[in-house]
Write an enzyme that holds these catalytic residues in place. Structure first.
Site, mmCIF file in Angstrom:
data_model
loop_
_atom_site.group_PDB
_atom_site.id
_atom_site.type_symbol
_atom_site.label_atom_id
_atom_site.label_comp_id
_atom_site.label_asym_id
_atom_site.label_seq_id
_atom_site.Cartn_x
_atom_site.Cartn_y
_atom_site.Cartn_z
ATOM 1 N N LYS A 47 0.679 -1.095 0.108
ATOM 2 C CA LYS A 47 0.093 0.025 0.041
ATOM 3 C C LYS A 47 0.779 1.375 -0.118
ATOM 4 O O LYS A 47 0.285 2.339 -0.106
ATOM 5 C CB LYS A 47 -0.892 0.097 1.143
ATOM 6 C CG LYS A 47 -1.933 -1.166 1.436
ATOM 7 C CD LYS A 47 -2.924 -1.180 0.022
ATOM 8 C CE LYS A 47 -3.930 -2.074 0.169
ATOM 9 N NZ LYS A 47 -4.915 -2.246 -0.890
ATOM 10 N N SER A 261 -3.014 -12.441 4.303
ATOM 11 C CA SER A 261 -3.326 -12.392 2.845
ATOM 12 C C SER A 261 -2.448 -12.847 1.938
ATOM 13 O O SER A 261 -2.600 -13.549 0.828
ATOM 14 C CB SER A 261 -3.940 -10.847 2.419
ATOM 15 O OG SER A 261 -2.826 -10.031 2.728
#
Length: 300
Positions: A47, A261
């Site tokens: 991110k 994830s």
């Protein structure tokens, strides 16, 4: 050569081959599985790329200027990345996140100077997104909106995708990514398909009833506006148990300490490796495992 600023360390993350986890069957099929280590970004996740891209894009359009307040609903990694990018470029940052997310993430955001507003876990990210919209309407700041902002996938179209193509010498045949805001899979898909339309783009989503930080199956009304179904060839469900187990295996067997994830994306990459031959499968290792220590995923 020294870097001029911390911004210059975002991107160009390593692409490493899994050596011990792939099965004998995958090896006989001459498949290579590569993980892109996005935890090597300065704030520790994939991110960092869209966070910096969204702030720079808004500045270039004249939407924001240093000193302004930014608002974002986040499940964690985007919040940490935005808090870092805001601190380096001179903004106040307000982050809204469900109260059940890990303590490490909250503390990381606070370390960068962000104000954190915790929302009820029963409302999930949907409630946090609605509250952020209300705050913006009240004049309390500007939402960059990772779910609708084209600067999110653009950061991967301009960075992550070209890096994968370069580092595999154009040999990549499959790309696997967890699907959250979908910025990563959208941007990388666009770039890779422009180089070779036969590259398979595979998204990982949680199985029904599974909760995996960083992977979502959005209700139709909350689907990210940046998401285009046509850019994903295949969606694979992953259970929470399988994602957690694979995260533990990656640390113990490959020395890759990653989040849940990332374990889910690796699980899908391994699944694909059992069905193809002569493939180069790249998956995103989207963050580091140290921000999940309090969740009990890595028991002592």
């Amino acid at each position: 050569m020294p870097y001029l600023t911390i911004e210059d360390t975002v991107g160009n993350t390593p692409l490493v081959q899994l050596k011990r986890i792939p099965s004998e069957s995958a090896r006989r099929r001459n498949n290579i599985i590569l993980g892109k280590l996005e935890g090597n970004n300065p704030a520790g996740s994939v991110k960092d790329r869209p966070a910096l891209s969204m702030i720079k894009g808004a500045e270039e359009r004249g939407v924001i200027k240093p000193g302004d307040t930014l608002i974002e609903a986040t499940s964690g990694n985007t919040g940490i990345a935005l808090a870092m990018a805001a601190s380096m470029r001179g903004y106040k940052m307000v982050l809204l996140m469900p109260e059940n997310l890990s303590e490490e993430r909250r503390q990381s955001m606070a370390a960068y100077g962000a104000k954190i507003i915790l929302t009820p876990k029963t409302g999930g990210m949907e409630y946090a997104r609605d509250l952020a919209e209300q705050m913006q309407k009240n004049g309390e700041g500007t939402i960059l909106d990772q779910f609708a902002n084209p600067d999110n996938p653009r950061s991967h179209y301009e960075g992550t995708g070209p890096e994968i193509w370069r580092d595999t010498q154009g040999r990549v045949t499959h790309f696997v990514s967890a699907m959250g805001t979908t910025g990563t899979i959208m941007g990388v898909s666009q770039y890779l398909k422009e180089q070779n339309e036969n590259i398979r783009i595979v998204g990982a989503q949680p199985e029904e009833g599974s909760q995996i930080p960083g992977i979502r199956k959005w209700p139709e009304a909350y689907l990210p506006k940046i998401f285009d179904r046509a850019r994903v060839d295949q969606v694979e469900p992953v259970s929470q148990a399988a994602a957690e187990q694979m995260a533990r295996r990656m640390a113990k067997e490959e020395g890759i300490f990653c989040g849940i994830s990332s374990g889910g994306a690796c699980e899908v990459a391994l699944r694909i490796s059992e069905t193809v031959e002569n493939a180069t499968i790249v998956f995103i290792v989207c963050d580091r495992g140290d921000r999940y220590l309090s969740t009990g995923v890595f028991p002592a």
